[in-house]
Design an enzyme around this catalytic site. Structure first.
Site, PDB file in Angstrom:
ATOM      1  CG  HIS A   1      -0.462   0.204   2.524  1.00 18.87           C
ATOM      2  ND1 HIS A   1      -0.184  -0.835   3.391  1.00 18.87           N
ATOM      3  CD2 HIS A   1      -0.153   1.333   3.200  1.00 18.87           C
ATOM      4  CE1 HIS A   1       0.264  -0.352   4.538  1.00 18.87           C
ATOM      5  NE2 HIS A   1       0.291   0.963   4.451  1.00 18.87           N
TER       6      HIS A   1
ATOM      7  CG  ASP B   1       0.363  -4.192   2.793  1.00 17.05           C
ATOM      8  OD1 ASP B   1       0.910  -3.684   1.802  1.00 17.05           O
ATOM      9  OD2 ASP B   1      -0.415  -3.564   3.529  1.00 17.05           O
TER      10      ASP B   1
ATOM     11  CB  SER C   1       2.706   1.799   6.411  1.00 13.60           C
ATOM     12  OG  SER C   1       1.439   1.850   7.001  1.00 13.60           O
TER      13      SER C   1
END
Length: 714
Positions: free
Chosen positions: A84, A220, A649
């Site tokens: 992402h 991810d 992240s």
């Protein structure tokens, strides 16, 4: 010196926090955390994590694009981050014919790696405590404006002097609401290329349904590479650039983890606000978050339907949709978590104690009363501000129209030259090319109808622009009719018309007053500037000023209370352990998930839960190679009790030896309140197991040449 002593008091108090909570400056680990970390299981030293005299783990940690973290995992500048985090770049390179979002992308050679204009990778060189330098000349008798002027001048001067003769960049940020300051010197690399990304069926498996949730089965991750000039220094993109040779890169553990193992996260957490008053928590959980959730819900409903019915729209809006949905769901979890923790009541109980302790002090006795007054004033302004940003500016046509203000201002300048018009037009053309690539006027019209209607119905009429009320009245409260007319008479939503008109910029600029979409934007932006922006900024300024006093007061009045600096997008270390948790009564979540769970969730009728045939084939054959756990399972993700937030992240999650065990990519939904109040029993960060990442790269994608670059530790 008194201020510096207070700062040291802040830091000394911080030592006594429990390991699960806190985001620590790596330059202070030796003084504050090394002993505690080693008692919890760390087998290396603070010097191994952060050093300016030798290579250390900090040299492998990258601020990726300014909003995520990445880590260097080879001596050729190979980067690992989240899918992402790289999603915008993957989308940019995708077309219907080459759909990298759906199919994935893997460069077989370095020549096939794809450049990304504007993407940066920043590596911290050193961190300096500059509190005394920044606050030199500041006195309690000063006004806040005078104080900020001196701080700004000191900051600029010190950065200029510190960087003289180097290619480095730097920034200085406040800590504890301006009681302490640190300077971060960095190298900023501007040639960062896409190397590989799994298909969305792996990288986004579970989609919005599983976002912020545990158990999780998402791969991810994506991979990029830093390029530098022939001297290994940052350079703009060039075909002559070569892979960057890092000072350090992360070694990869193939051992896996077990419950209770020590872990730490190294990255750039975005923002936490752990010291807010009950007024702020009340405003967040009972007004601001619910408002923004409702507004985003309306947009997501439209986008979801349009994307499902049109592949072109799906590709155009996929990154936008993911971005909108991310915080939409996060805010829901935050509200639920704060309520479950009785956060408001806990804050009020503490404030009762604070009042009692501050009663006999001159400096602090009125602090909470002043907060009450300020939040009473800022609450209605916050709603107006939220609606401007989440209801008006989110309409792409309105947002794009904002880029025409320079052109409009030129039309009002009688001395404007053709050269100025030409430069403004070229800038607009460049912006327009990127805008129209991901724009669909039919979808945008639907969003505008919904958003203008929400604004009109939800905001007190006295606080709306009079011109807007007149416009609604003119169209008999028919918002579809209003929007259709705006789009019919506008050229902005249509690339060919706009790019044709802008070829004669001076003539086009003079027609802008008759451009309905531009006028709609100008009407709302002027209303915001004249009635909301300054008022909100003034109140917010006063609140932050008072927070500096409030935090200072807590440190003095409660010397045994645990304190640590809020996250502010600077390099931090958080540490905890691999852990299960109980999200609600009667439910216990295991600390890891496996590929078997992917197959259990498979639903070919729902895009979010489609399983790629090759992944299914590898699973059925149990062809996991050297990446399987000792019991033969293929682990996908695990949870730990590290304190993380947005910006973490892509952060590396490391074991006691400082070896990479996974890529941080989310928090459990029950944890999302941790930006405001941390709960060690509920807060869990979610990690993509490095062995699953390598399995996908090698066995699924056939990109084993990338694994060969890495150093695997068995």
């Amino acid at each position: 010196m008194k201020k510096y002593a207070l700062v040291l008091l802040f830091l000394i108090n911080s030592i006594f926090t429990f390991a699960d909570e806190g985001m620590w400056l790596p330059s202070l680990l030796k003084m504050l955390n090394e002993q505690d970390m080693q008692s919890k299981g760390l087998k290396i030293t603070a010097e191994d994590l952060y050093s300016i005299n030798k290579s250390s783990l900090k040299d492998a940690i990258v601020h990726f694009g300014g909003g995520c973290t990445a880590e260097i995992i080879s001596n050729q500048g190979l980067l690992l981050t989240n899918h992402h985090c790289g999603y915008g770049q993957i989308q940019f390179h995708s077309t219907v014919a080459k759909d990298y979002l759906t199919d994935g992308f893997w460069a077989k050679t370095k020549q096939e790696e794809l450049p990304n204009l504007g993407l940066t990778a920043s590596i911290i060189v050193r961190i300096d405590d500059v509190t005394n330098i920044v606050l030199q000349g500041v006195s309690p008798a000063m006004t806040e404006v005078e104080r900020e002027k001196i701080i700004s001048d000191n900051t600029k001067k010190h950065i200029t002097e510190s960087l003289k003769g180097s290619h480095y960049e730097a920034y200085i940020k406040p800590f504890f609401y301006g009681n302490q300051y640190f300077m971060f010197v960095q190298e900023v690399f501007k040639d960062v290329r896409l190397v590989g990304a799994p298909p969305s069926s792996i990288g986004k498996f579970g989609g919005d349904t599983d976002n912020w949730m545990w158990p999780r089965h998402t791969g991810d991750f994506s991979m990029f590479r830093i390029y530098a000039d022939k001297d290994n220094k940052p350079s703009e993109y060039s075909t002559n650039n070569v892979p960057y040779v890092p000072k350090n890169y992360l070694k990869i553990s193939m051992k896996g983890v077990k419950e209770g193992d020590f872990t730490f996260v190294y990255g750039f957490p975005g923002r936490t606000t752990e010291y807010l008053t009950s007024n702020a928590v009340d405003l967040t959980m009972n007004q601001s978050d619910p408002d923004k959730i409702a507004l985003r819900d309306a947009r997501l409903t439209i986008l979801r339907d349009d994307m499902a019915n049109n592949d072109t729209v799906r590709i155009k809006y996929s990154a936008d949709y993911a971005s909108i949905a991310n915080y939409w769901k996060k805010w829901q979890g935050e509200v639920n978590g704060l309520k479950k923790l009785n956060a408001l009541e806990k804050k009020k109980l503490f404030e009762n104690d604070f009042k009692a302790m501050a009663l006999n002090t001159t400096e602090y006795k009125n602090v909470l009363d002043n907060f009450n007054d300020l939040y009473t004033k800022i609450a209605p302004v916050t709603r107006l501000r939220d609606y401007y940003f989440e209801c008006i500016l989110v309409v792409d046509g309105i947002s794009f129209a904002g880029n025409l203000m320079d052109m409009y201002n030129l039309s009002k300048d009688t001395k404007a030259t053709k050269e100025q018009y030409g430069k403004a037009a070229e800038k607009l053309k460049n912006t327009a090319r990127g805008f129209y690539k991901d724009y669909d006027d039919r979808t945008d019209k639907k969003i505008m109808v919904a958003m203008l209607k929400k604004y009109y119905n939800d905001i007190d009429k006295a606080s709306q622009p009079k011109a807007f009320l007149d416009l609604v009245k003119k169209h008999n409260n028919d918002f579809e009719k209003l929007v259709n007319e705006v789009y019919k008479k506008s050229t902005l939503p249509y690339s060919e018309k706009f790019l044709h008109d802008i070829e004669k910029p001076d003539a086009y600029a003079k027609k802008l007053e008759k451009e309905p979409l531009f006028n709609l934007m100008r009407m709302f932006s002027e209303h915001y500037a004249n009635n909301i922006k300054t008022q909100y900024a003034t109140l917010d300024f006063e609140i932050n000023k008072l927070m500096r006093t409030y935090v200072k007061a807590q440190m003095e009045l409660f010397p045994k209370k645990i304190f640590y600096p809020d996250a502010n997008s600077t390099l931090r270390v958080a540490y905890g352990k691999v852990a299960t948790y109980y999200p609600r009564d009667g439910v216990k979540y295991n600390y890891y998930t496996t590929l078997a769970g992917v197959m259990e969730k498979e639903n070919p009728k729902v895009d979010e839960f489609v399983v790629h045939p090759k992944l299914k084939d590898l699973y059925n054959k149990k062809d996991f190679g050297k990446y399987a756990a000792p019991n033969g399972e293929m682990w996908v993700a695990f949870t730990a009790s590290n304190h993380t937030t947005g910006g973490n992240s892509g952060s590396p999650v490391l074991n006691a030896n400082g070896e990479l065990i996974g890529a941080n990519f989310d928090r459990a939904w029950e944890s999302t309140m941790s930006d405001i109040m941390f709960d060690p029993d509920q807060c869990r960060n979610i990690v993509c197991d490095i062995r699953y990442i390598l399995f996908v790269v090698d066995k699924f994608a056939g990109a084993g040449h990338l694994v060969e670059e890495m150093t695997l530790v068995n």
